[in-house]
Design a protein around this motif. Structure first.
Motif, mmCIF file in Angstrom:
data_model
loop_
_atom_site.group_PDB
_atom_site.id
_atom_site.type_symbol
_atom_site.label_atom_id
_atom_site.label_comp_id
_atom_site.label_asym_id
_atom_site.label_seq_id
_atom_site.Cartn_x
_atom_site.Cartn_y
_atom_site.Cartn_z
ATOM 1 N N SER A 31 8.522 37.644 15.327
ATOM 2 C CA SER A 31 7.739 37.480 14.098
ATOM 3 C C SER A 31 6.323 36.996 14.382
ATOM 4 O O SER A 31 5.367 37.483 13.787
ATOM 5 N N LEU A 35 4.360 40.388 15.441
ATOM 6 C CA LEU A 35 3.835 40.727 14.110
ATOM 7 C C LEU A 35 2.675 39.833 13.675
ATOM 8 O O LEU A 35 2.114 40.026 12.605
ATOM 9 N N TYR A 83 9.111 38.291 4.264
ATOM 10 C CA TYR A 83 7.999 39.104 4.748
ATOM 11 C C TYR A 83 7.307 39.827 3.602
ATOM 12 O O TYR A 83 6.079 39.908 3.559
ATOM 13 N N HIS A 87 3.493 39.458 2.868
ATOM 14 C CA HIS A 87 2.612 40.622 2.926
ATOM 15 C C HIS A 87 1.830 40.803 1.625
ATOM 16 O O HIS A 87 0.622 40.985 1.626
ATOM 17 N N ILE A 174 8.772 49.132 16.296
ATOM 18 C CA ILE A 174 8.321 47.749 16.108
ATOM 19 C C ILE A 174 7.266 47.393 17.141
ATOM 20 O O ILE A 174 6.229 46.795 16.827
ATOM 21 N N ALA A 178 3.087 46.618 16.640
ATOM 22 C CA ALA A 178 2.395 45.451 17.184
ATOM 23 C C ALA A 178 1.163 45.870 17.964
ATOM 24 O O ALA A 178 0.155 45.177 17.986
ATOM 25 N N GLN A 181 -1.412 49.329 14.606
ATOM 26 C CA GLN A 181 -0.883 49.617 13.284
ATOM 27 C C GLN A 181 -1.470 50.916 12.719
ATOM 28 O O GLN A 181 -0.765 51.717 12.105
ATOM 29 N N LYS A 195 7.320 46.593 9.864
ATOM 30 C CA LYS A 195 7.151 45.161 10.079
ATOM 31 C C LYS A 195 8.182 44.370 9.287
ATOM 32 O O LYS A 195 8.715 43.369 9.752
ATOM 33 N N PHE A 199 10.797 41.806 10.838
ATOM 34 C CA PHE A 199 10.903 40.422 10.394
ATOM 35 C C PHE A 199 12.335 40.112 9.970
ATOM 36 O O PHE A 199 12.843 39.017 10.214
#
Lengths: 293, 321
Positions: A31, A35, A83, A87, A174, A178, A181, A195, A199
């Motif tokens: 996380s 992320l 998340y 977000h 994933i 990272a 994007q 993401k 998470f």
């Protein structure tokens, strides 16, 4: 004072402890490391998971590890929800997301702490299982079985997550999100969904990690404060987002703590993780095996 | 012209505030309002001091408890070693805070975002652990402190501490206000908006951040010093409690960090609520309220109370025309 046996014992126990540290940090490695979410509430969720395990063990006598597995789906959903909230309110608005994000997660951590206190009180809680309380002797060295169980589970958990991130389609997605994007968006994938999934996984892992936490030692509601230092130390020392690094960093921290504990006593132990963290940030901020900051 | 008249008004307001506080200590016989009021004033100082670095420059400092605790233990050390009077304790604490702020700044201000925050938590725990292992000031078990006789015109020691903390509030607000309106504040604002751009246009970013860290640290330490006498007891885990850090941050963010009045408003609002709840319900619910308010404001009102007030003002003005 100094004896070689004592040092050897400290190293062995420290390695076991270190794998456990890696297991409780690996979710944060996803996380925060992958992320970039400043997830200060990670240790609070960890303690929450321990209390979930305690509840199942105390009421229905479920084995702690099985209980950890049972609450994993709930934590996955919790991760998805947190998340999404993060977000919508911070990443999308964009303005000083870091500042408000940290404040947000600290607020969440406080809320979790108090809810635990209100529900369970401030006393320490522990679980019962056949492997807790016994130990295994090798020469002069006594290794508690609970440490061995935690070690084995922690090691497999870390390896499984590493394989998941490198071998499966979603795991690779994933890691891609990272790295870049925008590129992922151009390929037609939705980076936010990826993401969110990541998470969710990072939080789901806490179910098992929470079980380990309460197997290794009794838990109390404010325990998350000690683990802020440990988990962030492991993740930063590992190099953000490196799973192998997380395992190595966990072992380094575990051995360091256990040596300080035998040489100087327990009162210095809380500072070890933080001192190492500061040292790493000052000297080698990219960590052992990490990407550049 | 306008700024001069607001300056005069500010100082008249400050003097009126101090006069009112002094009058209260002479008139009100009940001890309790001063016990509660002291804590609220202490949080006003902490929140205002926090926002000098955290609000103006956008560096989220979680080390408030480190500075606060250092203030407490500077006072403890002085009382135990030399029996120094309160004014000396506070001045010394401010000095220690400034030095600590300088050291912390040098070590951590090159980091950004969450790394700075985590580094400040780390320093807090390291300092706490060191004090825990320092026998002279009581170690982990803590230490009892005897209050000296009170100086007239105050009847009780708590009333005197209350007034001293009120003086610190005025000092902190005056400093924050000066910084906000001077080139220092504009420089810090530039750092918050875009540090790289600020550096490129010639803003001495590191020096400004260090200055902010030193001033904010000195004020936080000074705010902590009287706490030793207030509680007549000090122990590391309560003096360095993380709650101070999160409270100072929450109060600033809830009030709004764009103006010095934000942290003052936030600290009063949250402080009064907490004092009220601690009496009527429990101290756990207290922390819960802190967490919920923090999350609510960060999510729903990112500009804080000040932002809300401005928005309502604009909306009214828009409707009037």
């Amino acid at each position: 004072m100094f004896s070689f046996d004592l040092l050897l014992g400290a190293i062995v126990l420290g390695t076991l402890l270190g794998c456990f540290y890696a297991a409780v940090s690996i979710g944060l490695s996803v996380s925060f490391g992958l992320l970039d979410v400043p997830h200060v509430a990670h240790p609070a969720f960890l303690v929450l998971a321990s209390y979930g395990v305690y509840l199942l063990n105390d009421r229905y006598e479920v084995d702690p590890l099985l209980a950890g597995l049972l609450i994993t789906p709930l934590f996955f959903l919790l991760g998805l929800f947190v998340y999404r909230l993060y977000h919508e309110t911070f990443e999308r608005r964009g303005t000083d997301a870091a500042v408000r994000g940290i404040a947000f997660f600290f607020g969440v951590a406080f809320i979790v702490e108090v809810l635990i206190v209100l529900q369970f009180g401030v006393d320490q809680r522990s679980v019962t299982a056949s492997y807790i309380g016994r130990s295994w002797r090798i020469g002069d060295l006594r290794i508690p079985i609970r440490q061995l169980v935690a070690f084995a589970v922690a090691l497999s958990l870390t390896i499984l997550l590493t394989l998941y991130l490198s071998k499966t389609f979603m795991g690779r997605a994933i890691r891609a999100v990272a790295q870049d994007q925008e590129a992922l968006r151009l390929m037609g994938a939705n980076p936010v969904r990826v993401k969110q999934w990541a998470f969710g996984i990072a939080t789901a892992v806490l179910g098992i990690a929470g079980a380990l936490l309460i197997i290794v030692a009794p838990v109390e509601p404010m325990l998350d404060r000690a683990y802020i230092g440990r988990t962030f130390c492991v993740v930063v020392l590992a190099g953000l987002g490196s799973m192998t690094g997380t395992l190595i960093a966990g072992i380094i921290l575990g051995v360091a703590e256990s040596i300080v504990l035998t040489m100087f006593g327990a009162s210095w132990a809380p500072a070890i993780a933080f001192a190492m963290l500061l040292g790493v940030l000052a000297v080698r901020p990219q960590g052992l095996l990490g990407r550049r900051l | 012209m306008k700024s001069k008249s607001t300056g005069v008004r500010f100082w008249i307001g400050a003097i009126l505030f101090l006069a009112a506080m002094l009058a209260a200590t002479q008139v009100i016989r009940n001890e309790y309002p001063f016990f509660a009021g002291y804590i609220i004033l202490q949080f006003v100082v902490l929140a205002v001091a926090w926002s000098i670095l955290g609000g103006y420059a956008g560096y989220v400092n979680f080390g408030t408890s480190a500075f606060f605790g250092m203030g407490v233990y500077t006072a403890v050390f002085l009382v135990k070693a030399t029996g120094a009077p309160l004014a000396v304790q506070i001045a010394a604490a401010a000095g220690v805070g400034a030095l600590l702020g300088f050291a912390v700044g040098l070590l951590t201000l090159r980091m950004q975002g969450i790394f700075f925050s985590i580094a400040t938590i780390a320093l807090t725990i390291i300092i706490e652990t060191t004090v825990t292992n320092w026998r002279f000031v009581g170690g982990a078990a803590g230490i009892q402190i005897q209050r000296p006789p009170v100086t007239p015109p105050f009847d009780t020691y708590v009333q005197m501490l209350f007034f001293v903390q009120a003086l610190l509030v005025v000092l902190a607000v005056a400093i924050a206000r000066y910084i906000q309106r001077s080139w220092i504040g504009r420089g810090l604002q530039a750092i918050k908006d875009d540090e790289l751009a600020a550096e490129c246009t010639g803003v001495p970013t590191l020096r400004l951040k260090l200055l902010a860290c030193v001033i904010s640290g000195a004020l936080m330490c000074a705010a902590g010093a009287p706490a030793a006498m207030y509680f007549q007891y000090a122990d590391p885990s309560s003096a360095f409690n993380l709650n101070y850090s999160v409270s100072a941050l929450a109060m600033s963010l809830i009030g709004g960090t764009a103006h010095w009045a934000g942290p003052v408003l936030g600290a009063i609002l949250l402080g009064v609520t907490q004092q009220f709840l601690a009496v009527t319900i429990s101290s756990e619910v207290n922390v819960l309220i802190l967490g919920i308010m923090l999350v609510l404001f960060v999510v729903a009102a990112p500009e804080g109370l000040i932002g809300l007030i401005r928005k309502i003002g604009n909306w009214r003005a828009g409707r009037a025309t």
